[in-house]
Write an enzyme that holds these catalytic residues in place. Structure first.
Site, mmCIF file in Angstrom:
data_model
loop_
_atom_site.group_PDB
_atom_site.id
_atom_site.type_symbol
_atom_site.label_atom_id
_atom_site.label_comp_id
_atom_site.label_asym_id
_atom_site.label_seq_id
_atom_site.Cartn_x
_atom_site.Cartn_y
_atom_site.Cartn_z
ATOM 1 C CB CYS A 344 64.684 112.950 67.880
ATOM 2 S SG CYS A 344 64.264 114.077 69.232
ATOM 3 C CG HIS A 389 68.240 115.511 67.870
ATOM 4 N ND1 HIS A 389 67.024 115.355 67.251
ATOM 5 C CD2 HIS A 389 69.111 114.727 67.186
ATOM 6 C CE1 HIS A 389 67.152 114.526 66.233
ATOM 7 N NE2 HIS A 389 68.412 114.134 66.176
ATOM 8 C CG HIS A 401 69.608 111.330 64.063
ATOM 9 N ND1 HIS A 401 69.542 112.702 64.123
ATOM 10 C CD2 HIS A 401 70.434 111.069 63.004
ATOM 11 C CE1 HIS A 401 70.294 113.237 63.172
ATOM 12 N NE2 HIS A 401 70.841 112.271 62.478
#
Length: 428
Positions: A344, A389, A401
């Site tokens: 991420c 994240h 993402h």
């Protein structure tokens, strides 16, 4: 001592929102059964009356297929004040860490009372119980402080490094449920690499891998050596031996801290603008050189640059459009390749790096990059930081993402599908 009811009031400013190569092998931390989590009991109430209370076609196709255009974003805003941690476990065991002072009465020392700001924007913390008094700092919405005294419609509080007076009408005191709702229980990874498992067992399937220093939302206190957490792949369990579980609140921001933060954000913005100008100048120089040579032959370039050309204009919409081209590519833990695989933070870092902007390879570290913006002011290109994240906002309540190994790089909507820790604007 009389505690006044909450009155929601609009203040001057809108609330600010408080966001390598692939390793050859992954080192998994061992597991054990010790909890390593300390519980803190909530202080009892004072004996007083209780107050009342131009995106790419890829995205367009995705939006059309999923019928999610113009979905309203509805999340709880956090703020730009300094975030601090307190030891905690269950929601009922919440007590912000604030040391008692000599200025508290004996009764208050024995039975602490907490104030939570309830205001759009912030309320000033002043040196005296007087609207003309000097401003020492800002108590943003949902920030927490310890009540030291009450005087003529003012509370004297201590919140973080700020100690002073706030008007009673802008805070709610002694509200246990509100206090619980404004905090987040966070598990910080202390092992080099931590496995998130589907069940609280070393034999259970692995949901996710989380590097040291990253954070996860803890959903429960440690039980039988395991902590239930929320990860990108869903709810799972981690060994309590390898996470530090704390309750995180926001506190007041002093004038000095605010000045330092604004200077840092200004410097980062100027650096990003400089990098963008340098990139544009280099592109113009290369084009001019090609024109002067009289040759239309293209110089060879890496495969990634050929298939995914970077727009010459460095702005949020360009960032969003560029990032969207990589949807469908794989997720690789620790990776930074937009075509061959990234995690991420590696995905966000590499997208911005293509525009000459350097970001850290860490989702938690990205929460201090750029400028904080509120969810209501979010624009394409802003990075959306969660606990553990991070992704890039592309518009229409949609995030792009690197999600997880099973999904790879993808679109997700709405953006508040999990708790938002911060939204950061890197380019303006």
């Amino acid at each position: 001592m009389n505690y006044k009811a909450l009155r929601m009031t609009t203040c001057c400013l809108a609330s600010a929102l408080t966001l390598s190569a692939t390793p050859a092998t992954i080192i998994a931390a061992p597991f054990a059964g010790a909890t390593g989590v300390t519980s803190v009991n909530i202080a009892s109430k004072l004996n007083v009356s209780t107050p009342t209370s131009g995106i790419s076609s890829i995205l367009e196709q995705y939006l059309s297929e999923n019928s999610i255009r113009n979905v309203e974003v509805a999340v709880t805003q956090t703020d730009a004040a300094t975030v601090r941690s307190v030891d905690g476990a269950e929601a009922d065991d919440i007590e912000p860490v604030e040391t008692q002072t000599e200025e508290q009465t004996t009764e208050q020392k024995e039975k602490k009372v907490y104030a939570v700001a309830q205001v759009e924007g912030y309320v000033n913390v002043r040196a005296k119980a007087d609207e003309e008094s000097a401003v020492l700092g800002k108590l943003y919405n949902n920030c927490v402080g310890v009540v030291l005294d009450e005087k003529d419609g003012w509370y004297k509080i201590k919140s973080g490094d700020v100690k002073g007076y706030v008007k009673a009408e802008f805070v709610e005191v002694d509200n246990k449920e509100l206090l619980k709702s404004v905090g987040n229980r966070i598990a910080t990874v202390t092992a080099q690499t931590l496995r998130v498992r589907k069940e609280p067992s070393e034999d259970a399937a692995i949901l996710d891998l989380v590097p040291q220093g990253e954070e996860l939302t803890a959903l429960s206190r440690a039980k039988d050596g395991w902590v239930k957490v929320s990860s990108e792949d869903g709810k799972g369990y981690v060994s309590a031996d390898y996470v530090d579980v704390k309750m995180v609140y926001s506190y007041a921001e002093s004038r000095e801290a605010e000045k330092a933060r604004l200077e840092k954000e200004k410097a980062e913005k100027e650096a990003a603008e400089r990098a963008a100008r340098e990139r544009e100048e280099a592109a113009r120089a290369a084009q001019q050189q090609e024109t002067n040579s009289g040759s239309s032959e293209q110089k060879s370039a890496p495969a990634e640059e050929k298939t995914t050309p970077v727009p010459s204009n460095a702005n949020g919409s360009a960032i969003a459009g560029y990032a969207s081209q990589f949807v469908g590519n794989p997720y690789v833990y620790g990776g930074t390749s937009l075509t061959n695989g990234a995690d991420c933070s590696g995905f966000v870092m590499s997208v911005y790096n293509a525009f000459g902007v350097s970001l850290p390879h860490s989702s938690s570290a990205m929460r201090s990059c750029g400028t904080a913006v509120s969810v209501s002011d979010i624009q394409p290109g802003d990075i959306v930081c969660y606990y553990g994240h991070v992704g890039i906002y592309v518009g229409n309540n949609t995030l792009v993402h690197a999600s997880n190994p099973s999904s790879g790089i993808k679109f997700t909507s709405p953006i508040n599908y999990r708790t938002i820790a911060s939204v950061r604007r890197i380019l303006n």
